[in-house]
Scaffold this motif. Structure first.
Motif, PDB file in Angstrom:
ATOM      1  N   GLU A  58       0.886  -1.315   0.115  1.00  0.00           N
ATOM      2  CA  GLU A  58       0.018   0.022  -0.015  1.00  0.00           C
ATOM      3  C   GLU A  58       0.700   1.107  -0.031  1.00  0.00           C
ATOM      4  O   GLU A  58       0.476   2.224  -0.570  1.00  0.00           O
ATOM      5  CB  GLU A  58      -0.766   0.012   1.183  1.00  0.00           C
ATOM      6  N   ILE A  59       2.208   1.047   0.614  1.00  0.00           N
ATOM      7  CA  ILE A  59       2.885   2.338   0.799  1.00  0.00           C
ATOM      8  C   ILE A  59       3.591   2.526  -0.701  1.00  0.00           C
ATOM      9  O   ILE A  59       3.808   3.411  -1.436  1.00  0.00           O
ATOM     10  CB  ILE A  59       3.954   2.173   1.679  1.00  0.00           C
ATOM     11  N   THR A  62       1.418   4.190  -3.323  1.00  0.00           N
ATOM     12  CA  THR A  62       1.296   5.631  -3.552  1.00  0.00           C
ATOM     13  C   THR A  62       2.521   5.965  -3.990  1.00  0.00           C
ATOM     14  O   THR A  62       2.259   7.002  -4.626  1.00  0.00           O
ATOM     15  CB  THR A  62       1.369   5.904  -1.857  1.00  0.00           C
ATOM     16  N   HIS A  63       3.754   5.529  -3.618  1.00  0.00           N
ATOM     17  CA  HIS A  63       5.010   6.245  -4.218  1.00  0.00           C
ATOM     18  C   HIS A  63       4.779   5.914  -6.083  1.00  0.00           C
ATOM     19  O   HIS A  63       5.061   6.820  -6.791  1.00  0.00           O
ATOM     20  CB  HIS A  63       6.148   5.291  -3.917  1.00  0.00           C
ATOM     21  N   LEU A  95      -6.062   6.763  -1.241  1.00  0.00           N
ATOM     22  CA  LEU A  95      -5.415   6.564  -2.532  1.00  0.00           C
ATOM     23  C   LEU A  95      -6.597   6.938  -3.623  1.00  0.00           C
ATOM     24  O   LEU A  95      -5.750   7.571  -4.571  1.00  0.00           O
ATOM     25  CB  LEU A  95      -5.038   4.965  -2.558  1.00  0.00           C
ATOM     26  N   LEU A  98      -6.567  10.438  -4.018  1.00  0.00           N
ATOM     27  CA  LEU A  98      -5.599  11.208  -4.614  1.00  0.00           C
ATOM     28  C   LEU A  98      -5.311  10.894  -6.226  1.00  0.00           C
ATOM     29  O   LEU A  98      -4.827  11.862  -7.065  1.00  0.00           O
ATOM     30  CB  LEU A  98      -4.282  10.439  -3.986  1.00  0.00           C
ATOM     31  N   TYR A  99      -5.620   9.600  -6.430  1.00  0.00           N
ATOM     32  CA  TYR A  99      -5.530   9.027  -7.936  1.00  0.00           C
ATOM     33  C   TYR A  99      -6.641   8.543  -8.245  1.00  0.00           C
ATOM     34  O   TYR A  99      -6.635   7.236  -8.512  1.00  0.00           O
ATOM     35  CB  TYR A  99      -4.317   8.139  -8.061  1.00  0.00           C
ATOM     36  N   ILE A 103      -6.265   3.198  -9.072  1.00  0.00           N
ATOM     37  CA  ILE A 103      -6.057   2.279  -8.048  1.00  0.00           C
ATOM     38  C   ILE A 103      -6.887   1.015  -8.129  1.00  0.00           C
ATOM     39  O   ILE A 103      -8.057   1.129  -8.160  1.00  0.00           O
ATOM     40  CB  ILE A 103      -6.423   3.200  -6.946  1.00  0.00           C
TER      41      ILE A 103
END
Length: 336
Positions: A58-59, A62-63, A95, A98-99, A103
């Motif tokens: 999940e991290i 994001t990157h 997420l 943000l996107y 996702i």
């Protein structure tokens, strides 16, 4: 058949490289496959291993989403039994905010890793995987913005779009569950070289529309190694053959083996049989052979998307494999 090509990357730590460099390579690969026109890019969850760097997908998602423009980014997948459905829902709501529409939430039931990992992830307690169907239902409900009947809470932030849920599996059991609950489904042929077609038929035949989606949506994931020539591809694949044998034998090393190591290895009759059997989990060859293999696989599974997982002894060979495949399918890189 118009085939969508996608990527699953497990951030392998190659000989002479660090975990940080493996994650940087995954980022570079995501950017490259985005330019090449690949449909989606997933990252996996592995714990307490010295050969794979991806322990928190999940991290990493994001990157990667921040460093790409068009390609869908997702998990392949989050091992849901280890976590709270509410927390996973909120992570992916953020997420998605943000996107939006980029996702994917891929989830899996397998415990993943050694028993000590399972206990460490759950504060020394045993997590019952039989609760997995209930967890998935809760996750779907939270992502729809439905208030929990007892806790009177919602998974926030609430947005106009929701990440699709992909249930990852390598058996008929996971296929039947995905069909029953009405989620998308991925068969992991790179994990299990048998039973995939029957599992996919189970999914399509038993699919029930849900609050999340009305129609079945599925794909298949497989190891793929592509090189300029069949001879070169077979040489590279030798390292994959050896790696799978080591995993099966419990002989875990701190790096991904090289083709030279594989050539120097003296295999028993049984090991040679296992190598041949494990080739059911791979497509290996030159660009035309790999394209033909992908099209045949998609036809057998009756899906329009194939996810490829490529291991190679050098990062450059990994990049080149994906480029050769997309070039063979006639796509031109976006921006070079």
């Amino acid at each position: 058949m118009n085939i969508k090509l996608s990527v699953l990357d497990q951030s392998p730590i190659l000989r002479g490289y660090t975990a940080r460099e493996a994650l940087q390579q995954t980022t570079t690969l995501a950017k490259w496959t985005d330019q090449l026109g690949y449909h989606r890019f997933w990252v996996s969850e592995h714990h307490s291993t010295k050969s794979l760097a991806g322990s928190a997908p999940e991290i990493l998602v994001t990157h990667l989403a921040a460093n790409t423009q068009h390609i869908r980014i997702g998990t392949g997948g989050v091992l849901l039994p280890h976590y709270s459905a509410f927390k996973i829902a909120e992570v992916f709501q953020v997420l998605e905010a943000l996107y939006p529409n980029r996702i994917d939430l891929g989830i899996g039931r397998a415990p993943g890793g050694m028993p000590g990992v399972n206990y460490a992830l759950n504060d020394g307690k045993y997590r019952n995987v039989r609760e997995y169907p209930t967890q998935v239902k809760e996750l779907m409900s939270y992502l729809q913005g439905i208030e929990h009947p007892h806790y009177k809470i919602q998974a926030t932030p609430l947005g106009k779009t929701k990440p699709p849920i992909w249930m990852l599996g390598s058996s008929g059991t996971s296929a039947a569950l995905a069909a029953q609950l009405g989620t998308s489904y991925t068969f992991a042929q790179f994990i299990n070289g048998e039973g995939g077609i029957a599992s996919m038929q189970t999914y399509f035949n038993q699919f029930q529309p849900s609050m999340y989606q009305q129609k079945p949506d599925a794909n298949v994931a497989i190891f793929i190694i592509c090189a300029e020539t069949q001879e070169e591809a077979e040489f590279i694949a030798g390292s994959m053959d050896l790696a799978l044998l080591r995993i099966e034998n419990g002989d875990i090393r701190d790096h991904f083996p090289t083709p030279e190591e594989a050539q120097e290895q003296s295999y028993t009759v049984f090991e040679k049989e296992r190598i041949e059997y494990n080739r059911n989990r791979m497509i290996v060859g030159d660009p035309k052979q790999v394209k033909d293999g992908i099209l045949k696989l998609a036809e057998m599974y009756q899906v329009d998307e194939v996810i490829m997982n490529t291991f190679a002894p050098s990062f450059e060979e990994r990049l080149k494999s994906y480029q050769l495949i997309m070039n063979q399918f006639g796509n031109i890189p976006k921006g070079g």
